[in-house]
Design a protein around this motif. Structure first.
Motif, PDB file in Angstrom:
ATOM      1  N   ASN A 210       0.823  -1.210   0.000  1.00 40.27           N
ATOM      2  CA  ASN A 210       0.000   0.000   0.000  1.00 40.27           C
ATOM      3  C   ASN A 210       0.856   1.259   0.000  1.00 40.27           C
ATOM      4  OD1 ASN A 210      -2.392   1.456  -0.005  1.00 40.27           O
ATOM      5  ND2 ASN A 210      -2.499   1.567   2.208  1.00 40.27           N
ATOM      6  N   SER A 211       0.344   2.297  -0.624  1.00 42.80           N
ATOM      7  CA  SER A 211       1.010   3.597  -0.685  1.00 42.80           C
ATOM      8  C   SER A 211      -0.006   4.625  -1.129  1.00 42.80           C
ATOM      9  CB  SER A 211       2.176   3.567  -1.680  1.00 42.80           C
ATOM     10  OG  SER A 211       1.687   3.417  -3.009  1.00 42.80           O
ATOM     11  N   ARG A 212       0.352   5.896  -1.003  1.00 44.96           N
ATOM     12  CA  ARG A 212      -0.525   6.963  -1.511  1.00 44.96           C
ATOM     13  C   ARG A 212      -0.662   6.873  -3.031  1.00 44.96           C
ATOM     14  NH1 ARG A 212      -4.324   9.586   0.248  1.00 44.96           N
ATOM     15  NH2 ARG A 212      -3.762  11.613  -0.636  1.00 44.96           N
ATOM     16  N   VAL A 213       0.390   6.437  -3.702  1.00 43.39           N
ATOM     17  CA  VAL A 213       0.305   6.275  -5.154  1.00 43.39           C
ATOM     18  C   VAL A 213      -0.705   5.187  -5.498  1.00 43.39           C
ATOM     19  CG1 VAL A 213       1.570   5.524  -7.213  1.00 43.39           C
ATOM     20  CG2 VAL A 213       2.609   7.168  -5.644  1.00 43.39           C
ATOM     21  N   LEU A 214      -0.701   4.079  -4.753  1.00 37.99           N
ATOM     22  CA  LEU A 214      -1.671   3.019  -4.995  1.00 37.99           C
ATOM     23  C   LEU A 214      -3.087   3.511  -4.696  1.00 37.99           C
ATOM     24  CD1 LEU A 214      -1.962   0.003  -5.803  1.00 37.99           C
ATOM     25  CD2 LEU A 214      -1.859  -0.541  -3.364  1.00 37.99           C
ATOM     26  N   GLU A 215      -3.227   4.316  -3.651  1.00 36.44           N
ATOM     27  CA  GLU A 215      -4.546   4.827  -3.288  1.00 36.44           C
ATOM     28  C   GLU A 215      -5.075   5.821  -4.318  1.00 36.44           C
ATOM     29  OE1 GLU A 215      -4.404   6.504   0.624  1.00 36.44           O
ATOM     30  OE2 GLU A 215      -3.436   4.733   1.481  1.00 36.44           O
ATOM     31  N   VAL A 216      -4.258   6.785  -4.693  1.00 34.46           N
ATOM     32  CA  VAL A 216      -4.727   7.906  -5.526  1.00 34.46           C
ATOM     33  C   VAL A 216      -4.444   7.679  -7.007  1.00 34.46           C
ATOM     34  CG1 VAL A 216      -4.515  10.379  -5.956  1.00 34.46           C
ATOM     35  CG2 VAL A 216      -4.451   9.506  -3.598  1.00 34.46           C
ATOM     36  N   HIS A 217      -3.186   7.419  -7.351  1.00 34.58           N
ATOM     37  CA  HIS A 217      -2.825   7.321  -8.761  1.00 34.58           C
ATOM     38  C   HIS A 217      -3.361   6.057  -9.424  1.00 34.58           C
ATOM     39  CE1 HIS A 217      -0.600  10.872  -8.221  1.00 34.58           C
ATOM     40  NE2 HIS A 217       0.337  10.679  -9.119  1.00 34.58           N
ATOM     41  N   ALA A 218      -3.388   4.947  -8.692  1.00 32.53           N
ATOM     42  CA  ALA A 218      -3.913   3.721  -9.286  1.00 32.53           C
ATOM     43  C   ALA A 218      -5.381   3.890  -9.662  1.00 32.53           C
ATOM     44  CB  ALA A 218      -3.749   2.553  -8.323  1.00 32.53           C
ATOM     45  N   GLU A 219      -6.125   4.613  -8.836  1.00 36.19           N
ATOM     46  CA  GLU A 219      -7.526   4.879  -9.164  1.00 36.19           C
ATOM     47  C   GLU A 219      -7.639   5.686 -10.449  1.00 36.19           C
ATOM     48  OE1 GLU A 219     -11.511   5.947  -6.667  1.00 36.19           O
ATOM     49  OE2 GLU A 219      -9.744   7.180  -6.257  1.00 36.19           O
TER      50      GLU A 219
END
Length: 295
Positions: A210-219
């Motif tokens: 998990n990371s902020r990139v996975l949370e925001v950018h992956a979406e």
């Protein structure tokens, strides 16, 4: 506090608005003009950086690149020409650590303090006043600037002397870029293998990946929404700062160089002003497969 704010772009505009919400009086300048809704009680549009500096106790700059900061500070009608002894200059742009030290020296010769305080958190963090602020300054100047930072950010860290904030931001951009590249690869792989990237992302967010990139950018990658929160051109600029400083230090940054090349391919495809999550398209083009939701 009477605060000057120069640079009212995607990040600067909400940062200035949050300073006003916190009760500070603002003196504003932007090369594209000051929006009408930022002019009124407690907010004054100024015709030049020099005018901003003459009226404010502390001047914040939030502009795209090192040459832009230099022009705002030391160009014709720049901040330096409007300063008087005892004032504070705070650069919140993301620029070269080496140039930052030079700018600080020149401002210091005018009897003023200098703080470098680049931010992370994108437009979402800027609007919510939850930015991470990485600060390079003396203890005294940091304490003077702290009330302003508290109006714009949530995590505020004095990293070290002037230049340390910019060095920390370069490190941040290296990590984020490589994370974008990794998440892009993972989602392309999962989608091509037949798994639903929506559910893959959901599962990964509960684990060590998990990371902020996975949370925001992956979406963004999954939903194909690349309206800029942080433009590709700016991330590329930050990686070039990383690579040029790495050359000077004799440090090898192979992953950073790879991420920069992925961004370069996005530039060739005309995607320079898209969100930096657009890197996924570079991986997709290499793989001949686009990240696709099952439903």
């Amino acid at each position: 506090m009477k605060v000057g704010f120069i640079g009212l772009g995607l990040m600067g505009l909400p940062m200035a608005q949050n300073l006003r919400k916190a009760g500070h009086e603002l003196f504003l300048h932007s090369r594209s003009g000051v929006p009408a809704d930022l002019q009124g009680e407690g907010m004054t549009a100024c015709g030049s950086p020099a005018e901003v500096a003459s009226k404010a106790e502390a001047v914040i700059t939030m502009v795209p690149d090192t040459p832009d900061v230099e022009k705002v500070l030391f160009g014709e009608n720049g901040v330096a020409s409007g300063l008087s002894s005892g004032k504070l200059v705070i650069d919140m742009s993301s620029i070269s650590p080496v140039a930052t030290k030079d700018f600080a020296k020149r401002i210091g010769e005018l009897g003023c303090g200098y703080v470098d305080a680049p931010v992370s958190g994108g437009d979402i963090g800027a609007k919510a006043a939850t930015l991470t602020i990485m600060v390079g300054a003396s203890e005294t100047d940091f304490e003077r600037a702290r009330p302003l930072f508290e109006a714009m950010g949530k995590t505020i860290t004095l990293v070290g002397d002037v230049g340390s904030g910019q060095t920390c931001k370069v490190a941040n951009q290296i990590i984020v870029a490589l994370n974008i590249e990794a998440v892009s690869e993972a989602l392309v792989f999962a989608s091509k293998a037949g798994a639903d990237p929506v559910r893959v992302r959901q599962a990964l967010m509960g684990g060590f990946a998990n990371s902020r990139v996975l949370e925001v950018h992956a979406e963004r990658m999954i939903n194909r929404t690349f309206k800029p929160g942080f433009r590709t051109r700016l991330h590329m600029k930050d990686l070039e700062v990383a690579l040029s400083n790495a050359r000077a230090l004799g440090v090898s940054l192979p992953g950073t160089a790879l991420a920069q090349q992925m961004f370069n391919s996005c530039v060739a495809a005309g995607e320079l002003d898209e969100d930096d999550s657009i890197m996924c398209k570079a991986i997709e083009r290499l793989s001949g497969h686009e990240i696709t939701k099952k439903s």
